[in-house]
Motif scaffolding. Structure first.
Motif, PDB file in Angstrom:
ATOM      1  N   HIS A 124      -7.342 -14.829  24.255  1.00  0.00           N
ATOM      2  CA  HIS A 124      -8.752 -15.227  25.130  1.00  0.00           C
ATOM      3  C   HIS A 124      -9.195 -16.407  24.483  1.00  0.00           C
ATOM      4  O   HIS A 124      -9.648 -16.485  23.129  1.00  0.00           O
ATOM      5  N   ALA A 125      -9.308 -17.451  25.218  1.00  0.00           N
ATOM      6  CA  ALA A 125      -9.502 -18.974  24.772  1.00  0.00           C
ATOM      7  C   ALA A 125     -11.364 -18.738  24.684  1.00  0.00           C
ATOM      8  O   ALA A 125     -12.064 -18.148  25.299  1.00  0.00           O
ATOM      9  N   SER A 126     -11.771 -19.798  23.722  1.00  0.00           N
ATOM     10  CA  SER A 126     -13.259 -19.784  23.542  1.00  0.00           C
ATOM     11  C   SER A 126     -13.861 -20.232  24.687  1.00  0.00           C
ATOM     12  O   SER A 126     -15.100 -20.064  25.224  1.00  0.00           O
ATOM     13  N   ASP A 127     -13.243 -21.191  25.572  1.00  0.00           N
ATOM     14  CA  ASP A 127     -14.002 -21.924  26.698  1.00  0.00           C
ATOM     15  C   ASP A 127     -12.927 -22.799  27.427  1.00  0.00           C
ATOM     16  O   ASP A 127     -12.005 -23.409  27.151  1.00  0.00           O
ATOM     17  N   VAL A 128     -12.969 -22.324  28.787  1.00  0.00           N
ATOM     18  CA  VAL A 128     -12.044 -23.330  29.799  1.00  0.00           C
ATOM     19  C   VAL A 128     -12.739 -24.003  30.873  1.00  0.00           C
ATOM     20  O   VAL A 128     -12.319 -24.125  31.938  1.00  0.00           O
ATOM     21  N   GLY A 129     -13.880 -24.382  30.427  1.00  0.00           N
ATOM     22  CA  GLY A 129     -14.994 -25.004  31.497  1.00  0.00           C
ATOM     23  C   GLY A 129     -15.862 -23.985  32.181  1.00  0.00           C
ATOM     24  O   GLY A 129     -15.933 -23.117  31.871  1.00  0.00           O
ATOM     25  N   GLY A 130     -16.370 -24.758  33.460  1.00  0.00           N
ATOM     26  CA  GLY A 130     -17.042 -23.846  34.187  1.00  0.00           C
ATOM     27  C   GLY A 130     -18.566 -23.916  34.019  1.00  0.00           C
ATOM     28  O   GLY A 130     -19.116 -24.748  33.329  1.00  0.00           O
ATOM     29  N   ARG A 131     -19.321 -23.067  34.378  1.00  0.00           N
ATOM     30  CA  ARG A 131     -20.751 -23.235  34.712  1.00  0.00           C
ATOM     31  C   ARG A 131     -21.259 -22.934  33.191  1.00  0.00           C
ATOM     32  O   ARG A 131     -22.492 -23.562  33.057  1.00  0.00           O
ATOM     33  N   VAL A 132     -20.931 -22.205  32.458  1.00  0.00           N
ATOM     34  CA  VAL A 132     -21.462 -21.842  31.143  1.00  0.00           C
ATOM     35  C   VAL A 132     -20.906 -21.783  30.085  1.00  0.00           C
ATOM     36  O   VAL A 132     -19.487 -21.806  30.209  1.00  0.00           O
TER      37      VAL A 132
END
Length: 675
Positions: A124-132
C-alpha cells in the motif's frame, strides 16, 4: 504424476519459507510506515494460471491468498527473464488490485529457459495522486478522483527499469521519493524470491516444483471441503448494514444467501444494495474474490490449522454477485474505501455461519478499520509528508467460552500497530494516549473485546487529518445468543476544551498546532446472557478499569461493595425481572421495523441495471416517502409513525415497480418487517 506426501510437504515448507523471506526483505527495505511498521504488504508465488500456490503464514496480509493474477499477466503479452509487470488498476487487473494505492508487481521466474512460476508482491503506497492526500477519500464518486490508474505495464524489461513508467508514477504522487523507495523494496523481494526458487529447483527439480503447484492446491481444496462438511447441507441467510455511503444519510444494506452441499458452498449476494456514488464499492468482477470470501478462508484455517495456505482453499466456493451491486460495481465506480464494505461482508458471513455453527462463530467484531492519516503541508521545497498514524480497529467479538480479544479485530485486519515512537519521529504530531476504550464491549456471558482509543495532538499548522472507513457510528456491532452490542465509533475534536466537538464522518479535517483529536472505536459484540457471566470475571474487569461499578450492576447484575462482590445482593439482583435489550442495538431494530428485508431486495433488483444518476434519484425518492413521517434523527430514535412509514415505503416501491417495468405488480402490502 502426483508427488508423494513427504516430498509434497517438504516443498510446501520450503516454498512457504521462500514467500516469508520475500516479505521480510520487503518490510526491512520499505520506505513508509505503512510498509515497515503496519505491514500492509504481501508476497507470494503463482502458477502459470495466476493462482497462488505458495503464500506466507506469519507475515503480510493473509487475506489475499485467493486473488488471481492471470488477467494482469495476459495483458502484457510475451515475457522474458528480468521482466516485471506493474499495475494498480482494479478493472484492468480484474480485482488483483482493489484500490489504486495497492501497487502490484509480477515477475516471470524462468529456470533454464522454462517459465516455472510468477513472483508477486504488493504494498500500500502512501500516495498515488488523486483528489486528496493519501489518494483515498470516502466521498470520491468515481475512480478518476482516486489517483493514477496504471494498467498492467512492464516496469522492467529484461532487467532494465522503464524510467518512463517510473517518471509518470512519481510525477503523480505527493510523495515521489517514498513511492520510488517502496517500489525498489518490492523489486528486491522479487529478486530474492527468484534466487531462492532456483536453489529449491536445484535440490528437487523443476518437474517436481511444477507438479507441487497443482498438488498443493488440490490437497488444500480437499482439506477445505472436509471442514465445510461440518456444516449441514442447507440454506442460510443474513443481512447487515453500513451506516451510509460517505455521509449521505441512507444506510447501505448487504445481504447474503449461502447454500451448503457436501463440502461446497455457493454464496449469493442478491439483495445487497446497488453500487453507490462513494468509494465503498468492491470491484469483485463477480468472482469468488478475496474480499467476499475471507470468512470462509478463516473458518477453514481455524478448524484445520495445518492446512497449506494457497488458492485451493477457495476451490469449494462459488459465488453470484449481481452486476451493478455494491459488491460487483460497474466501471468507473470509486473503490478506495472498499475495505469498509469488505468488513461488513465479513460480518455477513460471520452471522450466517453462526446459525449452523453457534458454538464456533463469534459475535460481531468492531466492524471498522480506520486508517487515521496525517497530511502535513510541504514546506521549503520538500515533498509532502503523508503517513498513516494508526490503522485503528475495534475489539473482537465474543464466542462460546471466550471473551473477545481487547483492541484487536478478528475479521479482515491483520495489520500491525505503528509504534508511537516511530510515528512521532516521522510526523509533527504527539500521541498523548493510545489505549483500550473502557466500557466499549458488548456485555455477555462472554463479553466482547474492548475497542481502542487514540488521542492525537497536532504540532504543525495547516495540517490535515483523514479517517477513511469510519463505520459502526450508527449500527453497533451485534451480539448473539442474548449478548449485547458493542458501543459505537466516536470522533471528538478538542476534547480538552469544554468537552470538545463531536464529529460525524470526516473527509478532510483541517487542523492546526494545539488541536487534539480523540478517536474511539467500537467494542465487539457479546455472546450469551450477561447475567450468566461469572461474577469474578466482572470483578476482574472492574479491577482493570474496563467496566465501572455501576455498569457491573446495570449490565451484569453484579453488586460490588468495598472492593468485594456482594454474593447475596448479586443473587437477588439477578433474580429480578428485567428488560432484555436487542442484540443488534436500537438503531438496527428501528430501521428493520420500517424497511422490510424482502422489499429491500426487490428495490435493489430494480436499481442494479440503472445508470448511477437514475439509481440515486429513485433510491432517494423511495426512502424519502417513509422517512418524511419519522424523526430527523431516525433510526437513532423512532416514533409511533412506524406502521404508517412502513406502508408509505411499500407504496413507493410498488409505484417504482410500475414505473420501471411498465406493468402493474400485485397490490402493495404493509411491508411488515421480519425482525
Amino acid at each position: 504424476m502426483k508427488l508423494d506426501a513427504i516430498t509434497l510437504e517438504i516443498l510446501n515448507q520450503k516454498l512457504t519459507a521462500l514467500t516469508e523471506e520475500m516479505c521480510h526483505i520487503l518490510q526491512r527495505t520499505g520506505r513508509t510506515l505503512y510498509v515497515k511498521e503496519t505491514a500492509d504488504f504481501c508476497c507470494a508465488v503463482a502458477d502459470v494460471h495466476g493462482r497462488f500456490f505458495a503464500y506466507p503464514k506469519g507475515i503480510g496480509v493473509s487475506g489475499f491468498v485467493g486473488l488471481n493474477a492471470l488477467t494482469a499477466i495476459e495483458a502484457v503479452g510475451e515475457v522474458e527473464p528480468g521482466d516485471v509487470i506493474l499495475t494498480n488498476d482494479p478493472w484492468r487487473s480484474r480485482g488483483l488490485a482493489t484500490h489504486l494505492p495497492d501497487l502490484q508487481v509480477l515477475a516471470p521466474w524462468f529456470i533454464d529457459g522454462e517459465l516455472v512460476a510468477w513472483g508477486w508482491a504488493f504494498l500500500h503506497a502512501s500516495d498515488v495522486g488523486g483528489r486528496v492526500p493519501s489518494s483515498i477519500s470516502p466521498t470520491n464518486s468515481d475512480i478518476f478522483q482516486e489517483g493514477l490508474q496504471i494498467p498492467p505495464v512492464k516496469l522492467l524489461r529484461a532487467g532494465e527499469l522503464n524510467r518512463d513508467v517510473m517518471n509518470i508514477l512519481t510525477a503523480n504522487s505527493r510523495t515521489p521519493d517514498a513511492i520510488a523507495g517502496d517500489i525498489q523494496a518490492m523489486l528486491a523481494a522479487l529478486h530474492a524470491g527468484r534466487d531462492r526458487l532456483s536453489r529449491i529447483a536445484s535440490q528437487h527439480s523443476v518437474t517436481n516444483i511444477i507438479q507441487a503447484q497443482q498438488d498443493l492446491q488440490a490437497y488444500s481444496a480437499a482439506r477445505a471441503r472436509q471442514v465445510l462438511r461440518l456444516i449441514p447441507d442447507g440454506v442460510w441467510q443474513f443481512e447487515d448494514y453500513l451506516d451510509d455511503a460517505a455521509g449521505n444519510g441512507l444506510p447501505v444494506r448487504l445481504a447474503i444467501t449461502a447454500t451448503f452441499s457436501d463440502g461446497n458452498v455457493h454464496l449469493d449476494f442478491t439483495g445487497s444494495d446497488a453500487q453507490v456514488a462513494a468509494a465503498i464499492n468492491i470491484p469483485s468482477h463477480g468472482d469468488p474474490h478475496a474480499w467476499l470470501t475471507l470468512r470462509i478462508l478463516a473458518l477453514v484455517c481455524t478448524l484445520d490449522k495445518s492446512v497449506p495456505l494457497n488458492a485451493g482453499l477457495l476451490a469449494p466456493v462459488s459465488l453470484y454477485a449481481p452486476v451493478g451491486s455494491l459488491v460487483n460495481p460497474y466501471y468507473p465506480a470509486a473503490v478506495g474505501v472498499r475495505h469498509a464494505a469488505a468488513v461488513r461482508v465479513n460480518d455477513l458471513l460471520n452471522g450466517l455461519l453462526g446459525q449452523p455453527l453457534p458454538e464456533v462463530m463469534p459475535a460481531a467484531s468492531g466492524g471498522t478499520i480506520i486508517p487515521l492519516v496525517i497530511a502535513e503541508v510541504a514546506r521549503n521545497g520538500r515533498e509532502q509528508n503523508v503517513q498513516v498514524i494508526e490503522p485503528m480497529v475495534g475489539g473482537g467479538g465474543a464466542r462460546f467460552g471466550r471473551d473477545g480479544i481487547d483492541g484487536r479485530d478478528n475479521s479482515i485486519s491483520n495489520l500491525a500497530n505503528n509504534p508511537v515512537e516511530m510515528v512521532e519521529a516521522e510526523t509533527r504530531i504527539e500521541i498523548s494516549q493510545y489505549a483500550l476504550r473502557p466500557s466499549s464491549a458488548g456485555a455477555g456471558q462472554w463479553r466482547g473485546g474492548m475497542g481502542q482509543q487514540i488521542r492525537v495532538r497536532i504540532l504543525e499548522d495547516d495540517s490535515t487529518l483523514l479517517a477513511r472507513g469510519m463505520e459502526r457510528m450508527l449500527f453497533q456491532p451485534w451480539g448473539v445468543q442474548g449478548g449485547q452490542p458493542g458501543q459505537s465509533t466516536t470522533l471528538t475534536l478538542n476534547p480538552h476544551r469544554a468537552g470538545g466537538q463531536s464529529l460525524e464522518k470526516i473527509d478532510l479535517l483541517s487542523v492546526n498546532a494545539g488541536d487534539e483529536v480523540l478517536l474511539q472505536t467500537p467494542g465487539g459484540g457479546g455472546w450469551g446472557d450477561p447475567y450468566h457471566r461469572d461474577p469474578q470475571a466482572v470483578k476482574t474487569d472492574v479491577d482493570n478499569q474496563l467496566v465501572s461499578i455501576p455498569e457491573a450492576e446495570q449490565q451484569y447484575g453484579v453488586i460490588i461493595t468495598g472492593q468485594q462482590i456482594d454474593i447475596a445482593a448479586t443473587a437477588a439482583r439477578r433474580a429480578l425481572s428485567r428488560h432484555r435489550h436487542s442484540s443488534s442495538g436500537p438503531a438496527r431494530t428501528h430501521w428493520q421495523r420500517v424497511f422490510d428485508s424482502d422489499a429491500l431486495t426487490r428495490l435493489n433488483q430494480l436499481l442494479y441495471p440503472l445508470s448511477p444518476s437514475e439509481r440515486q434519484r429513485h433510491r432517494q425518492a423511495v426512502f424519502a416517502a417513509a422517512l418524511s413521517l419519522l424523526p430527523t434523527n431516525f433510526p437513532r430514535e423512532t416514533s409511533s409513525a412506524v406502521a404508517a412509514a412502513r406502508q408509505k415505503f411499500a407504496e413507493a416501491l410498488w409505484a417504482l415497480e410500475v414505473q420501471l417495468s411498465g406493468s402493474v405488480p400485485s397490490t402493495p402490502g404493509d411491508g411488515h418487517a421480519q425482525v
